[in-house]
Design a protein around this motif. Structure first.
Motif, PDB file in Angstrom:
ATOM      1  N   ALA A  98       1.077  -1.358  -0.331  1.00 11.62           N
ATOM      2  CA  ALA A  98       0.324   0.195  -0.020  1.00 11.62           C
ATOM      3  C   ALA A  98       0.733   1.099   0.141  1.00 11.62           C
ATOM      4  O   ALA A  98       1.962   1.023   0.179  1.00 11.62           O
ATOM      5  CB  ALA A  98      -1.049  -0.060   1.015  1.00 11.62           C
ATOM      6  N   GLY A 125      -2.211  -2.594  -3.238  1.00  8.31           N
ATOM      7  CA  GLY A 125      -3.080  -3.924  -3.038  1.00  8.31           C
ATOM      8  C   GLY A 125      -2.810  -5.379  -3.224  1.00  8.31           C
ATOM      9  O   GLY A 125      -2.767  -6.340  -2.615  1.00  8.31           O
ATOM     10  N   VAL A 154      -7.886   0.019   1.283  1.00 11.52           N
ATOM     11  CA  VAL A 154      -7.865  -1.140   0.565  1.00 11.52           C
ATOM     12  C   VAL A 154      -7.985  -2.295   0.774  1.00 11.52           C
ATOM     13  O   VAL A 154      -7.946  -2.937   0.443  1.00 11.52           O
ATOM     14  CB  VAL A 154      -5.969  -0.651   0.191  1.00 11.52           C
ATOM     15  CG1 VAL A 154      -5.295  -1.060  -0.431  1.00 11.52           C
ATOM     16  CG2 VAL A 154      -5.899   0.553  -0.794  1.00 11.52           C
ATOM     17  N   ARG A 186      -8.682  -1.335  -3.765  1.00 11.69           N
ATOM     18  CA  ARG A 186      -8.893  -2.520  -2.831  1.00 11.69           C
ATOM     19  C   ARG A 186     -10.045  -3.541  -3.392  1.00 11.69           C
ATOM     20  O   ARG A 186      -9.823  -4.787  -3.076  1.00 11.69           O
ATOM     21  CB  ARG A 186     -10.072  -1.284  -2.696  1.00 11.69           C
ATOM     22  CG  ARG A 186     -11.266  -2.093  -1.103  1.00 11.69           C
ATOM     23  CD  ARG A 186     -12.278  -0.914  -0.813  1.00 11.69           C
ATOM     24  NE  ARG A 186     -13.598  -1.862  -0.356  1.00 11.69           N
ATOM     25  CZ  ARG A 186     -13.334  -1.365   1.119  1.00 11.69           C
ATOM     26  NH1 ARG A 186     -12.576  -1.733   1.835  1.00 11.69           N
ATOM     27  NH2 ARG A 186     -15.223  -1.844   1.020  1.00 11.69           N
ATOM     28  N   HIS A 205      -7.016  -5.404  -4.226  1.00 17.05           N
ATOM     29  CA  HIS A 205      -6.166  -7.104  -2.760  1.00 17.05           C
ATOM     30  C   HIS A 205      -6.827  -8.063  -2.725  1.00 17.05           C
ATOM     31  O   HIS A 205      -6.906  -8.990  -2.576  1.00 17.05           O
ATOM     32  CB  HIS A 205      -6.076  -5.785  -2.038  1.00 17.05           C
ATOM     33  CG  HIS A 205      -6.074  -6.375  -0.538  1.00 17.05           C
ATOM     34  ND1 HIS A 205      -4.353  -6.977  -0.107  1.00 17.05           N
ATOM     35  CD2 HIS A 205      -6.282  -7.420   0.550  1.00 17.05           C
ATOM     36  CE1 HIS A 205      -4.795  -7.792   0.563  1.00 17.05           C
ATOM     37  NE2 HIS A 205      -5.408  -7.524   1.715  1.00 17.05           N
TER      38      HIS A 205
END
Lengths: 435, 435
Positions: free
Chosen positions: A49, A98, A172, A398, A401
């Protein structure tokens, strides 16, 4: 972040610049890589991140008059005048925000003159080390919480600007919302919150406080029910707001026991839809331990913003290749002791098995194999010729991830200590590293 | 810090404000106290830092147009217009920066309307919790280092703005200098640094690198000698710079062994005055373990900026008294569970024994006894009627910390885990806390 980021930098970067300018080596083309030799002890995967923040910080990396004045006595006039016109003009590639990562993953590659790249060391590391530490902890928490939402509320337990970055990194890694208003303002992270104990204590009675809150914020609000007696407060809350009361919050005591008692009480009062949010000293283990309790959401503070035992990552920024006297890029690496590193510019791919699960992090030098159905490239362009090209909405990081975590072997779900769930395989090109 | 600090705040502070404005309770006079229920596990004393930063942040706590726009959807129009004219107009008293503290020490007291004081909760806690965690770790390190200087170089391992605050807090707690240039610029902390491994790798040989550095930075510079072979680099360094070489830096390997070897080698080369600085993964225990090694200075990074195992303090901000319907200040406190607190506005004194050593932290409500030869008052005025009156040069906080630490019982020198070295004695006024 406002203003210049140029002095968020270590003194030695500028003295190196001065010496290299004088020696005629400052303009040598270089590749620096940012990576981590290992994950924090016992962790199964890392979460990158800070990419979007780093790109913003890079754009604000300018030595204006005020910064230059502060460097009086640090470097000589020639260096000051070089700095006055500093603009990063090189290329940056790296893992996208992410993405999960592993030991040796080349998370960021900066290619430019030595002078331009060396100055970015501290700022890039600060952002990546901090934000990734928070994201890694957040990812374990959201996994432990399953479908139940996690809310970030740790601002008060970390530096006031780190708090904003922590809220962003947690988002995230799957948090639903934050208490931090600057994260809402700067990054569009949804923010939430209703009241603290002080609000109840301000009023002449808990009933006065609840009435004031419900009148102003509506029956859908969350009432904090542990200032005095929990059962009495729950009774009072439903009396004041009606069975449509949004939620109650428990911030102390044995949360599992209280959640069961409060759920039964709410149900008996006809408030079956009223949610129960818990917020006292939670970490991923406490969240997992509450899986069987009737809890509808977790507010996480201290343990999130301090990385749940690992407040930083061990990421480093190393020169891995530089132009030799013939103008060719030559791999270089420190070779003393255990901190020895692996020279040359890297490529990186994630190998995916036939069943769809990731199998290995493959990192090599030389020509990268074409990615196929069984692998995907991990490096993307972030900056080209000094222009930021890797900006993206936070929602995209986000989603990335989520997808990257889902692809990892099931052992990634374990909260227990262990080895990284993917091995890092190294594929070396023929040319040996110099040094 | 530039710009407004007003959104470095939790969402719920604004919703509480909205509800209190609507209920007519927002203007009730209140006292909030910031304190810690306990020290981090095993720590012998706390160190307060961040006071100067908090006073600056308070002055920048203004809701300008951009902030108000971001609060659309958070609070109603009435609240927004109240916020538009927000200026803190109350009083703040507290411990002075650098002071040692103990469980229950009333570190900060904010007295104003509920509306004015509740908004400051998150920002004040962020600053105090972070900076004091760093200062506490730094104090243990400088104590372990004795007369040898400690240099803060952890910027890369924490959020880029937390890094600046960490450098400042470390200086308060006895560090000599920092690598962080923004700490130099904003707070006048001495900064230092020379070169990294990348500088050696940039050049065609270590000899070229050392010549470039010495030519530009002078023979008094510090050469990093562990890129390839330490003994060869030390030999080369003295050859290039002469026996007047300022220092060599060791950043890897067994530092105690290397320090002895390098000292012997430097002495044999006639470089008796060349200092040895070590910088690899140090904390207070590693510093103490090097006491017998011929080391002249310690560069401390990760463990300093992460508070050496305790990256935050457990400080909280609680309403302890508020105006009742008759206009009198009435003590209030939460009374459920272990988080119950101690109502009423406090006074605080440190009791000093006849031998000059501190004996107890005495915290009471009601009328404070006059301080005498055997005690000193701990609370000082920081803000009066909204005007900051507690600003002081950072050097003063640094001197205060030194004096405050020297006054503590000898057990404060122990790096071992234990109880706080001073007991906190509570002296309650007759009036019982409400609630």
């Amino acid at each position: 972040m406002t203003g210049s980021t140029a002095l968020l930098t270590d003194h030695y970067e500028l003295t190196m610049l001065q010496a290299a300018l004088a020696a005629g080596t400052a303009e040598r083309r270089c590749v620096f890589e940012l990576f981590s030799r290992s994950l924090p002890d016992g962790r199964r995967y890392g979460v990158l991140a800070g990419v979007g923040r780093a790109l913003e910080a890079l754009e604000s990396f300018r030595f204006e008059e005020e910064s230059l004045a502060a460097l009086d006595g640090v470097v000589d006039d020639r260096t000051l005048s070089w700095l006055a016109s500093y603009r990063f003009s090189g290329d940056v590639r790296g893992y996208a925000e992410g993405e999960t990562y592993f030991p040796g993953s080349p998370l960021l590659q900066v290619e430019s003159s030595f002078a331009e790249a060396v100055l970015l060391e501290t700022l890039l590391l600060s952002i990546y080390n901090h934000d990734s530490a928070i994201a890694a902890a957040a990812s374990r928490m959201t996994r432990a919480a399953g479908e139940r939402p996690c809310i970030e509320m740790g601002s008060r337990r970390t530096h006031e600007e780190a708090a904003v970055a922590a809220a962003r990194a947690a988002y995230v890694a799957g948090f639903e919302a934050t208490s931090n208003l600057a994260a809402r303002q700067r990054w569009g992270v949804p923010s939430t919150g209703t009241s603290a104990h002080s609000f109840t204590l301000l009023h002449d009675s808990e009933a006065d406080a609840f009435r004031a809150q419900v009148d102003s914020l509506g029956v859908g609000t969350t009432l904090l029910v542990d200032t005095y007696d929990v059962a009495e407060a729950v009774r009072l809350g439903v009396e004041v707001a009606g069975p449509g009361l949004g939620a109650v919050r428990l911030d102390s005591g044995d949360l599992a026991v209280l959640a069961h008692q409060v759920r039964a009480q709410l149900d008996s009062l006809g408030a079956q839809e009223t949610r129960i949010v818990v917020t006292s000293d939670l970490d991923e283990y406490a969240i997992a331990a509450l899986a069987a309790a009737p809890v509808d959401g977790y507010g996480v503070g201290t343990q999130l913003v301090t990385g749940s035992g690992h407040p930083t990552c061990g990421m480093v920024y190393k020169l891995v290749a530089r132009e030799d006297r013939h103008g060719d890029l030559e791999p270089v690496a420190k070779r003393s002791s255990k901190k020895a590193s692996f020279g040359g510019r890297k490529w990186a791919q994630r190998r995916i098995g036939a069943d769809g699960w990731a199998e290995a992090e493959v990192v090599g030098t030389g020509e990268a194999p074409a990615p196929g159905a069984d692998s995907r490239d991990l490096l993307v362009d972030l900056v080209r010729g000094g222009e930021v090209v890797g900006r993206e909405p936070l929602a995209q990081a986000r989603e990335r991830h989520h997808a990257s975590r889902e692809e990892l072997p099931l052992a990634a779900q374990s909260l227990g200590r262990g080895r990284p769930v993917l091995p890092t395989e190294r594929v070396d090109a023929a040319a040996p590293a110099r040094g």
